[in-house]
Design a protein around this motif. Sequence first.
Motif, PDB file in Angstrom:
ATOM      1  N   ARG B 427     -20.004   6.641 -56.442  1.00 50.76           N
ATOM      2  CA  ARG B 427     -21.233   6.147 -55.800  1.00 50.76           C
ATOM      3  C   ARG B 427     -21.653   7.072 -54.670  1.00 50.76           C
ATOM      4  NH1 ARG B 427     -19.029   0.058 -55.115  1.00 50.76           N
ATOM      5  NH2 ARG B 427     -17.176   1.290 -54.638  1.00 50.76           N
ATOM      6  N   GLY B 428     -20.686   7.747 -54.078  1.00 49.54           N
ATOM      7  CA  GLY B 428     -20.994   8.669 -52.974  1.00 49.54           C
ATOM      8  C   GLY B 428     -21.054  10.114 -53.417  1.00 49.54           C
ATOM      9  N   ILE B 429     -20.741  10.375 -54.685  1.00 52.11           N
ATOM     10  CA  ILE B 429     -20.709  11.753 -55.202  1.00 52.11           C
ATOM     11  C   ILE B 429     -21.222  11.682 -56.644  1.00 52.11           C
ATOM     12  CG2 ILE B 429     -19.271  13.815 -55.491  1.00 52.11           C
ATOM     13  CD1 ILE B 429     -17.124  12.296 -53.749  1.00 52.11           C
ATOM     14  N   MET B 430     -22.531  11.963 -56.820  1.00 51.81           N
ATOM     15  CA  MET B 430     -23.180  11.661 -58.106  1.00 51.81           C
ATOM     16  C   MET B 430     -22.586  12.424 -59.296  1.00 51.81           C
ATOM     17  SD  MET B 430     -25.305   9.328 -57.457  1.00 51.81           S
ATOM     18  CE  MET B 430     -25.050   8.658 -55.823  1.00 51.81           C
ATOM     19  N   GLY B 431     -22.393  13.723 -59.132  1.00 50.05           N
ATOM     20  CA  GLY B 431     -21.985  14.548 -60.275  1.00 50.05           C
ATOM     21  C   GLY B 431     -20.641  14.134 -60.848  1.00 50.05           C
ATOM     22  N   GLY B 448     -14.078  18.256 -65.249  1.00 50.63           N
ATOM     23  CA  GLY B 448     -15.268  18.915 -64.708  1.00 50.63           C
ATOM     24  C   GLY B 448     -15.318  18.593 -63.220  1.00 50.63           C
ATOM     25  N   TYR B 449     -14.604  19.397 -62.448  1.00 52.77           N
ATOM     26  CA  TYR B 449     -14.330  19.049 -61.046  1.00 52.77           C
ATOM     27  C   TYR B 449     -15.522  19.420 -60.156  1.00 52.77           C
ATOM     28  CZ  TYR B 449     -11.401  18.379 -56.886  1.00 52.77           C
ATOM     29  OH  TYR B 449     -10.864  17.938 -55.688  1.00 52.77           O
ATOM     30  N   THR B 450     -16.585  18.643 -60.243  1.00 50.90           N
ATOM     31  CA  THR B 450     -17.764  18.954 -59.435  1.00 50.90           C
ATOM     32  C   THR B 450     -17.559  18.615 -57.965  1.00 50.90           C
ATOM     33  OG1 THR B 450     -18.711  16.775 -59.885  1.00 50.90           O
ATOM     34  CG2 THR B 450     -19.359  18.584 -61.363  1.00 50.90           C
ATOM     35  N   ILE B 451     -16.385  18.056 -57.631  1.00 47.53           N
ATOM     36  CA  ILE B 451     -16.027  17.891 -56.215  1.00 47.53           C
ATOM     37  C   ILE B 451     -16.085  19.262 -55.520  1.00 47.53           C
ATOM     38  CG2 ILE B 451     -14.117  17.255 -54.644  1.00 47.53           C
ATOM     39  CD1 ILE B 451     -15.544  14.885 -56.164  1.00 47.53           C
ATOM     40  N   SER B 452     -15.800  20.293 -56.301  1.00 47.15           N
ATOM     41  CA  SER B 452     -15.808  21.645 -55.737  1.00 47.15           C
ATOM     42  C   SER B 452     -17.168  21.973 -55.089  1.00 47.15           C
ATOM     43  CB  SER B 452     -15.411  22.635 -56.833  1.00 47.15           C
ATOM     44  OG  SER B 452     -15.014  23.838 -56.279  1.00 47.15           O
ATOM     45  N   PRO B 453     -18.287  21.936 -55.815  1.00 46.04           N
ATOM     46  CA  PRO B 453     -19.566  22.174 -55.121  1.00 46.04           C
ATOM     47  C   PRO B 453     -20.065  20.968 -54.310  1.00 46.04           C
ATOM     48  CG  PRO B 453     -19.956  21.836 -57.481  1.00 46.04           C
ATOM     49  CD  PRO B 453     -18.464  21.879 -57.289  1.00 46.04           C
ATOM     50  N   GLU B 454     -19.782  19.764 -54.746  1.00 43.15           N
ATOM     51  CA  GLU B 454     -20.380  18.585 -54.082  1.00 43.15           C
ATOM     52  C   GLU B 454     -19.700  18.249 -52.747  1.00 43.15           C
ATOM     53  OE1 GLU B 454     -20.237  15.918 -57.750  1.00 43.15           O
ATOM     54  OE2 GLU B 454     -22.254  15.504 -57.024  1.00 43.15           O
ATOM     55  N   VAL B 455     -18.425  18.606 -52.626  1.00 48.75           N
ATOM     56  CA  VAL B 455     -17.695  18.263 -51.399  1.00 48.75           C
ATOM     57  C   VAL B 455     -17.152  19.513 -50.687  1.00 48.75           C
ATOM     58  CG1 VAL B 455     -15.627  17.094 -50.486  1.00 48.75           C
ATOM     59  CG2 VAL B 455     -17.073  15.952 -52.190  1.00 48.75           C
ATOM     60  N   LEU B 456     -16.522  20.400 -51.468  1.00 46.11           N
ATOM     61  CA  LEU B 456     -15.820  21.524 -50.843  1.00 46.11           C
ATOM     62  C   LEU B 456     -16.726  22.736 -50.612  1.00 46.11           C
ATOM     63  CD1 LEU B 456     -12.570  21.247 -53.009  1.00 46.11           C
ATOM     64  CD2 LEU B 456     -12.996  20.244 -50.754  1.00 46.11           C
ATOM     65  N   GLY B 457     -17.916  22.706 -51.227  1.00 54.43           N
ATOM     66  CA  GLY B 457     -18.863  23.818 -51.001  1.00 54.43           C
ATOM     67  C   GLY B 457     -18.530  25.062 -51.799  1.00 54.43           C
ATOM     68  N   LEU B 458     -17.831  24.917 -52.929  1.00 51.00           N
ATOM     69  CA  LEU B 458     -17.442  26.055 -53.751  1.00 51.00           C
ATOM     70  C   LEU B 458     -17.974  25.903 -55.180  1.00 51.00           C
ATOM     71  CD1 LEU B 458     -13.711  26.282 -52.649  1.00 51.00           C
ATOM     72  CD2 LEU B 458     -15.517  27.882 -52.053  1.00 51.00           C
ATOM     73  N   GLU B 460     -20.828  26.998 -54.168  1.00 48.66           N
ATOM     74  CA  GLU B 460     -21.883  26.818 -53.178  1.00 48.66           C
ATOM     75  C   GLU B 460     -22.021  25.320 -52.898  1.00 48.66           C
ATOM     76  OE1 GLU B 460     -26.103  26.730 -55.055  1.00 48.66           O
ATOM     77  OE2 GLU B 460     -24.986  28.177 -56.262  1.00 48.66           O
ATOM     78  N   GLN B 461     -22.585  24.995 -51.754  1.00 49.64           N
ATOM     79  CA  GLN B 461     -22.712  23.589 -51.388  1.00 49.64           C
ATOM     80  C   GLN B 461     -23.925  22.960 -52.060  1.00 49.64           C
ATOM     81  OE1 GLN B 461     -20.516  21.870 -49.385  1.00 49.64           O
ATOM     82  NE2 GLN B 461     -21.636  20.093 -50.118  1.00 49.64           N
ATOM     83  N   ILE B 462     -23.717  21.808 -52.702  1.00 48.23           N
ATOM     84  CA  ILE B 462     -24.854  21.037 -53.222  1.00 48.23           C
ATOM     85  C   ILE B 462     -24.765  19.616 -52.663  1.00 48.23           C
ATOM     86  CG2 ILE B 462     -25.183  22.459 -55.281  1.00 48.23           C
ATOM     87  CD1 ILE B 462     -23.665  20.377 -56.907  1.00 48.23           C
ATOM     88  N   ASP B 463     -25.898  18.929 -52.639  1.00 46.85           N
ATOM     89  CA  ASP B 463     -25.996  17.606 -52.012  1.00 46.85           C
ATOM     90  C   ASP B 463     -25.291  16.559 -52.878  1.00 46.85           C
ATOM     91  OD1 ASP B 463     -26.719  15.181 -50.931  1.00 46.85           O
ATOM     92  OD2 ASP B 463     -28.870  15.648 -50.792  1.00 46.85           O
ATOM     93  N   ARG B 464     -24.292  15.920 -52.313  1.00 46.24           N
ATOM     94  CA  ARG B 464     -23.494  14.976 -53.123  1.00 46.24           C
ATOM     95  C   ARG B 464     -24.285  13.745 -53.548  1.00 46.24           C
ATOM     96  NH1 ARG B 464     -20.465  11.015 -49.660  1.00 46.24           N
ATOM     97  NH2 ARG B 464     -21.117  11.347 -47.506  1.00 46.24           N
ATOM     98  N   PHE B 465     -25.296  13.376 -52.777  1.00 49.62           N
ATOM     99  CA  PHE B 465     -26.079  12.179 -53.122  1.00 49.62           C
ATOM    100  C   PHE B 465     -27.190  12.461 -54.140  1.00 49.62           C
ATOM    101  CE2 PHE B 465     -24.750  10.977 -48.658  1.00 49.62           C
ATOM    102  CZ  PHE B 465     -23.845  10.006 -49.054  1.00 49.62           C
ATOM    103  N   GLU B 466     -27.467  13.733 -54.371  1.00 49.69           N
ATOM    104  CA  GLU B 466     -28.568  14.124 -55.258  1.00 49.69           C
ATOM    105  C   GLU B 466     -28.138  14.004 -56.730  1.00 49.69           C
ATOM    106  OE1 GLU B 466     -31.761  14.681 -56.587  1.00 49.69           O
ATOM    107  OE2 GLU B 466     -32.009  15.388 -54.515  1.00 49.69           O
ATOM    108  N   ALA B 467     -28.993  13.407 -57.568  1.00 46.83           N
ATOM    109  CA  ALA B 467     -28.690  13.322 -58.999  1.00 46.83           C
ATOM    110  C   ALA B 467     -29.301  14.510 -59.741  1.00 46.83           C
ATOM    111  CB  ALA B 467     -29.236  12.016 -59.572  1.00 46.83           C
ATOM    112  N   ASN B 468     -30.444  14.951 -59.234  1.00 42.07           N
ATOM    113  CA  ASN B 468     -31.163  16.046 -59.863  1.00 42.07           C
ATOM    114  C   ASN B 468     -30.310  17.322 -59.855  1.00 42.07           C
ATOM    115  OD1 ASN B 468     -33.369  17.203 -61.045  1.00 42.07           O
ATOM    116  ND2 ASN B 468     -34.395  17.693 -59.106  1.00 42.07           N
ATOM    117  N   GLY B 469     -30.222  17.980 -60.984  1.00 39.81           N
ATOM    118  CA  GLY B 469     -29.477  19.247 -61.054  1.00 39.81           C
ATOM    119  C   GLY B 469     -28.007  19.069 -61.414  1.00 39.81           C
ATOM    120  N   LYS B 470     -27.496  17.871 -61.272  1.00 40.82           N
ATOM    121  CA  LYS B 470     -26.068  17.668 -61.516  1.00 40.82           C
ATOM    122  C   LYS B 470     -25.658  17.865 -62.985  1.00 40.82           C
ATOM    123  CE  LYS B 470     -24.989  17.078 -57.273  1.00 40.82           C
ATOM    124  NZ  LYS B 470     -24.715  15.877 -56.526  1.00 40.82           N
TER     125      LYS B 470
END
Lengths: 75, 596
Positions: B427-431, B448-458, B460-470
Amino acid sequence: MIKVEVRYFATLRSDGVKKEIISTNKDKTAKELIGDLGISIDDIAILLINGVRSEPDTVLKEGDVISLFPPVGGG
Amino acid sequence: MYGYNGKILRVNLTEGTLKTENLDMDMARKFLGGRGLGTKLMMDEVDPKVDPFSPENKLFIVSGPMTGNPVATGGRYMVVTKSPLSGTIASSNSGGKWGAEMKFAGWDVIAFEGKSENPVYLSIEDDKAELLPADELWGTTVSYTTKKLEENHAKGAKVLAIGPAGEKLSLIAAIINDEDRAAGRSGVGAVMGSKNLKAVVVKGSGAPDVPDQEKIKELNKKQLGIIKENGVTGQGLPTYGTAVLVNILNELGSLPTNNFQKALFEGAEEISGETLAEKYLVKRTACYRCPIGCGRYVKVGDWEGGGPEYETLWAFGASCGISDMESIIKANYWCNEMGLDTISAGATIAAAMELHQKGYIKDEDLDGVSLEFGNITDIAEWTKRMGYGQGLGAKMAMGSYRLAESYGVPELSMSVKKLEMPAYDPRGIMGIGLNYATSNRGGCHVRGYTISPEVLGLPEQIDRFEANGKPGWVKTFQDLTAAIDSLGVCLFTSFALGADDYAEMCNAICGTDYTGKDILKIGERIYNIERQFNMMAGLTPADDTLPRRLLEDEIPEGPSKGHVNRLAEMLPVYYSERGWGTDGIPTKEKLEELGL
């Protein structure tokens, strides 16, 4: 002056300090505050303000919680 | 042929016979090894509708072309079979030293077929392989079995075994190698148990041929440099292990707590990587040829041994509302001894706690052991009871879905495709929610560990609340992961390395000419064949979902307050990104494009 809470994690816990309340000037950015604390901004991989990933030039407000993490990962 | 041994060991447990077969190298080029090759073998040889516990189900232990070869983290193996927990394809990965030893002994794949009449174990010493009686080992713990087999076989032999949980067909049973490394998820230990196969002990003295030693030395120098310079693989993981994530996820308000009833845990600090390092850590440990060394070796009182990972700290900790580190270390120990998956075991206890909280499980069912969220519950005792199948523990050993379903409330199981979800609240990390929903083995983060971009910034950093692009991120991470899982290296290298690096690594060892694009394409092929297997097994795209709680109930407090997972927005785009029909089924064109 405003008061903010700074939380340190992992290797940023020098002297065993986990968190502290800091009084600082109004209009200070997160980056400036981090500099005041003697931490290089380059050592911060994750900067959260109130649990939200934030840019270093974000201006701090009264009561903000700033969480600082070095590069970390896992799975 | 470089990198591989070119040999499959076929073990027919019904007949008690063994034979050697050549590995189809064209198949190996298309599916690499590990997860990909194992799934292809399952597709070719097993009806996806098979009952997972029937003799007709097969269990493949598959190395990758990098396994046992001189590259960073080249020691991993994969167990591929049909999961009795989820009914999907199962592929469970493990490190330690066992996988490399299997390769040194001259094998790429060990294929188990049929079912033994009596308990047996497989002994391999180079090309000499035999089935031996395991009556005296049956019923014993993983460490006992491991030590016994080490004593009775060649010096340096490595052991993979199941514990009582696998023997009793617990649907959350793991396979454990080197005493505390687990091919943990999807109930693969129970498939071994159903075949009356207790263990595999292996000793090898060879190594696969490689084309150019000097070139490999150069490559290693370069890649080890990248891994050491990377903040995560060079500093973060070596210093704190995976456990460092506890505080991060809690600071984000996305650490699932009390069976996902909330996502902020007041006891996070006590179960964090920092606390583990400060009070319990003796030393770090590393798998075969690993420069990272994320493993934790810990001490509690007079006992010392393998310590808990992040997922385990969460599953027995925040998920159960427990902030007592020593209890978690003990529960982790019992998971290794019983051969249980720590994520599913902890998450199932959490589900049982909520069932008890809501009055479905009665006090009289508990045999005197507490089952409340919080520190009064003896999680180690429940873990033992699950492993030995005692009392309510026997029901819990079937996983949270079947437990909750037996009380008429399957929605209280925090699982996808009946596999318990790990330690990131979608709920707090869409991807990561989209990844859980579409993972081919169910609720899993390492598909598919999208925690890497959504939380750790690797990277690159992406917005964890955003659904678009995920959806695009999820697809790329899933495809790359499928390839890494098939090469036989550790997924953690991907914090530092990219598809081009893996192509270069593979080319140096195998003499191939893959590009980074080829590696991603192979990953996509593997993802699609897994999907095909699942669809033929009877799953449907309607199974690509999350528990109702995560789609409808907002996170009640903390930095992610007010959010739900917006899966409905992401799923159609994901299907389109995958080139599948709007119905979520891989199209004929896509399958042809991938050579399937």
